[in-house]
Each structure stands twice: as structure tokens, then as C-alpha cells.
Design an enzyme around this catalytic site. Structure first.
Site: not given
Ligand code: PLP
Length: 461
Positions: A76, A128-129, A219, A262, A386, A453
Site C-alpha cells: 500500500y 484539450f478536452t 502537458d 500515450k 474531433r 463527445f
Molecule cells: C494531450 C492530452 N492531454 C491529456 C489527456 C488526458 O489524459 P487521460 O486520458 O489519461 O486522462 C489526453 C488524453 O486523451 C491528451 O491527449
């Protein structure tokens, strides 16, 4: 096809284990698509032949990573895999402190909570979303300061991920530096078509932000892919290796959020990495509330081990060249057939430019959502929207955002598909392109409140 050129190199690995794929009939795909409300996120993966939905968590791990899973220390607290990961992050990314999280958005949540106050502004090189949503949930407002070229799919600027420093200066003048806790900069900007920023731009950003006491949060999800483009496109970097470039990039920033799913060749994982002790202390405390203890952050020990080993593999030049080379191969084949895509070809994906693909279809009929559905229907290849659906709604006015880019993303998992899979996917897109004038749009019949989405549903017009 006009010019059937083959690549002159092959992947630096061979296949040891295979996962069978299901071939479906058109009738089966029609039924599956209707059940999924014309949203490729809602398809069952067993109904998909070639899955180009995302490169997130879909990578094939190496034998070394799989061996590492067996060395998972599932304590843990204080797992040895945490310390291995900490060493790897310090060595390759150079940040002092590490907080593991279950994936990227866990890290985005923490950094947003720690650094953003209600009323703040967070400039970034296109949104980014999940990143933007966490900034907004913390009371901040995202401001897009990417260069204009990034919004033009045919502009071939090699560094379309660059920040427009003038736009940033204007924002600082308008709202004051005190209201800008940090600039959020992403490697190979996802929503712009996988486009990199240059080291020169990052250095200039550092100078400007230093002048105003503003931090930079990186990021770093696809930082290694960005490093590859710096090596191959930016003067002065040809003789540096990927690890050196990565380290230099991070050295110009104050911290990073990471979706390890990624670049880092794993199926789950992420982290927040910081240089500032106070911010780290707070993150280490908050992570306990939202993710798990600060030495596992929602992950199993084995996941952290796979990530640590993934970092070592991800910075190998042969790996990254093959990874980006596969994307280039598909992009070039589509260009030869005049299929409109975002140029230059991006790092992790090919983005079909739906405004040119379906010039007859207004954006409110969801052209990119429509095209992703049509490609699936044609061949069982799964891609993702997208465009207007991903962009969501303006939190003030409630209206849809109408992004300039209305794209379908064909995202390539790392080390998963062969050149023949790539050919099948490409041929299907060409077929759909040839009958593009007969295709009708969609209407949205269900819209969830957050990140619509993922779960929105549609019907054919
Ligand atoms: C550029 C970018 N930032 C952040 C994220 C968010 O990461 P996660 O999907 O691991 O939460 C993503 C993932 O899709 C991404 O492509």
C-alpha cells in the site's frame, strides 16, 4: 493508386503474441452503429476490426514491460516500483518531485485545484478536452493562444503547436499577470492535428513568463513525439538524441501533467511532476483524497513498473521513428489520392479535414461525427470525431462552440497494427471519399453535460 511507394524500413520489433480480430458484415455494422447512436465511443470493441479510436492506453507493451509486471510490489505504501518510476522521471524528464495518478486527467485535476483560483485565466496552445474542463471546474477560463496557422488545416508551418507570444502578451496586458497562474503548453497538440511546438518558441515563452512571474505547466503526454519533430525539423537539434531534447524541453517548464497511456507505452497510468516543493506538498496531500496514497496514486505497483520501463523504450530513436513513420505512411497515401487531411502530417494521428471532405454539410449537422460513422460502416475501422461535438458548449452563452477545425482522427496505437492494416484503413477512407456527395449528416438526440463527445447519441437526418 497513383504511386504505391513502400517504406524502406520496418518496425524495430517482431510479434510474439497475437490477438484475433473479428471481421463483421455490413449488416452487423449497421446494427452496431444504430445501437451506438452513431457514436464510435459507444461501439463494443468486439464489433471493431481495426481500432483507430485512440492511441490512449491501446499500446502493445514489450516483453520487458510484461516481465516488469511480475515484479509489481503491491504494498500500500512505499512500493519499490514507485521509486523506480521516480528515478526514471527524474532522469528523463528532469522534474524533482513525482505524484503518480491513475491517468492524465487525475494530474490535471490536482494541478488545477492547486494553482487556479476562481476568476483566473489559463492560456494554452489550443485546448484539450479534459485539461480545459478541469481548469473550468476550478473556476478558471481557458484562453487559446496558439498561432493562427494551427486553425488552418492546409497551412504547412512545421511548428503549428507554437504559442503566439503576442496573443499571450495581449492577455497579460488585459487581465494582469496575477490572474494567470500558468501557461498550459502541450506537446504535439492533439486538437490541432498532432502538431509540435519548437524549442525556440518554448524558450521565448520561458523568457516572457519569467518576466511576469507566470509558471509553465507542460502537458507532456506526447512530449517524446514533440521531441522527435524538434530533432527532425528544428535547426540545431539534428545531432541531439531524443532523451536530450526531452530533458531540455522540460527544463524550460515548471512542472508536467502526464497521461502515460500515450508516449509511455502502457495501458494505464499518469503522473504530475513538479519542481516546486510547496506545490508538490499540496499535490501529495490532495492525491490521497482523489486517487490514492502518494506512492501509488490509483495505480498498482505493476502499472508503475511498466511505466518506468516504458519511458526507457519510448525515447529510443528507432522506436519513435517507426511510430511516427507509420502515421506518415498513411498520411502520404491519403494525400496521393487527394483526400483532405491536416498538414503537415501529425505525430500520433491523421486528421481528416471534414470541412473539405463534406463541403455540402453545415457544421451543425456534425460532419466529423458523420464521417467517423461512415468509415465504421464501410470497413469496421473505428475513428473519432474531433470537431463541434468535442468542442462542447460555451459555459457563458450555452451555445455550441463552432471550432474552425472539424476533424476525424485516425489515431494509431503504438506497436499494434501492421502496414496491411494501415492499407485497409486507407482504402476504406478513399472509398468513402469517392461517394462523399451521397452522405447525409446527423442530429444530436442525447447530450450529456460533461465531455459530451464520449456519450452523445445521434440519428441520421
Ligand atoms: C494531450 C492530452 N492531454 C491529456 C489527456 C488526458 O489524459 P487521460 O486520458 O489519461 O486522462 C489526453 C488524453 O486523451 C491528451 O491527449
Amino acid at each position: 493508386m497513383k504511386n504505391q511507394k513502400r517504406r524502406s524500413w520496418a518496425e524495430p520489433f517482431k510479434i510474439k503474441m497475437v490477438e484475433p480480430l473479428k471481421m463483421t458484415t455490413k449488416h452487423q455494422r449497421e446494427t452496431a452503429l444504430k445501437e451506438a447512436g452513431f457514436n464510435t465511443f459507444l461501439l463494443r470493441s468486439e464489433d471493431v476490426y481495426i481500432d483507430l479510436l485512440t492511441d490512449s492506453g491501446t499500446n502493445a507493451m514489450s516483453e520487458n514491460q510484461w516481465a516488469g509486471l511480475m515484479l509489481g510490489d503491491e504494498a500500500y505504501a512505499g512500493s519499490r516500483n514507485y521509486f523506480h518510476l521516480e528515478d526514471a522521471v527524474r532522469k528523463y524528464y528532469g522534474y524533482k518531485y513525482l505524484v503518480p495518478t491513475h491517468q492524465g486527467r487525475g494530474a490535471e485535476h490536482l494541478i488545477s485545484k492547486i494553482m487556479i483560483k476562481p476568476g483566473d485565466f489559463i492560456p494554452g496552445n489550443m485546448y484539450f478536452t479534459t485539461t480545459r474542463l478541469h481548469q473550468e471546474l476550478a473556476g478558471g477560463t481557458f484562453v487559446d493562444v496558439i498561432i493562427d496557422a494551427a486553425h488552418n488545416p492546409s497551412n504547412t508551418n512545421p511548428f503549428k503547436g507554437n504559442i503566439d507570444l503576442q496573443k499571450l502578451e495581449d492577455l497579460i496586458k488585459k487581465v494582469g499577470a496575477k490572474k494567470i497562474p500558468y501557461v498550459s503548453i502541450a506537446g504535439t497538440v492533439n486538437m490541432a492535428g498532432g502538431q509540435p511546438f519548437s524549442m525556440k518558441n518554448l524558450k521565448q515563452l520561458r523568457e516572457l513568463t519569467n518576466k511576469h512571474g507566470i509558471k509553465i505547466v507542460f502537458d507532456a503526454t506526447r512530449a517524446i513525439e514533440n521531441a522527435y519533430f524538434i530533432k527532425t525539423r528544428e535547426t540545431g537539434y539534428q545531432d541531439k538524441n531524443i532523451a536530450e531534447i526531452l530533458f531540455e524541453m522540460c527544463s524550460h517548464t515548471d512542472g508536467a501533467t502526464m497521461s502515460a497511456k500515450k508516449d509511455l507505452l502502457v495501458n494505464i497510468g499518469g503522473f504530475l511532476a513538479l519542481n516546486d516543493w510547496d506545490a508538490f506538498e499540496e499535490a501529495r496531500n490532495l492525491v490521497v483524497v482523489y486517487e490514492g496514497l502518494h506512492t501509488y496514486g490509483g495505480l498498482a505497483g505493476r502499472d508503475m513498473e511498466a511505466m518506468a520501463r516504458g519511458i526507457e523504450e519510448a525515447v529510443m530513436f528507432d522506436h519513435i521513428r517507426a511510430r511516427i513513420g507509420q502515421v506518415e505512411y498513411v498520411g502520404n497515401k491519403l494525400l496521393e489520392e487527394d483526400v483532405p487531411i491536416v498538414e503537415p502530417i501529425g505525430g500520433h494521428a491523421i486528421f481528416l479535414d471534414t470541412k473539405r471532405f463534406f463541403p455540402h454539410m453545415p457544421q451543425i449537422e456534425f460532419p466529423a461525427q458523420t464521417l467517423a460513422a461512415e468509415i465504421y460502416l464501410d470497413s469496421g475501422v473505428r475513428t473519432m470525431e474531433r470537431g463541434i461535438v468535442s468542442a462542447g458548449r460555451n459555459k457563458e452563452t450555452g451555445d455550441h462552440y463552432y471550432p474552425k477545425l472539424e476533424l476525424v482522427r485516425l489515431t494509431f496505437p503504438r506497436r499494434v497494427y501492421t502496414q496491411a492494416h494501415c492499407d485497409v484503413a486507407t482504402e476504406s477512407i478513399i472509398d468513402v471519399y469517392e461517394r462523399r456527395n451521397t452522405i447525409k449528416g446527423l442530429k444530436m438526440i442525447y447530450e450529456p453535460k460533461y465531455l459530451r463527445f464520449f456519450q452523445a447519441r445521434f440519428e441520421k437526418l
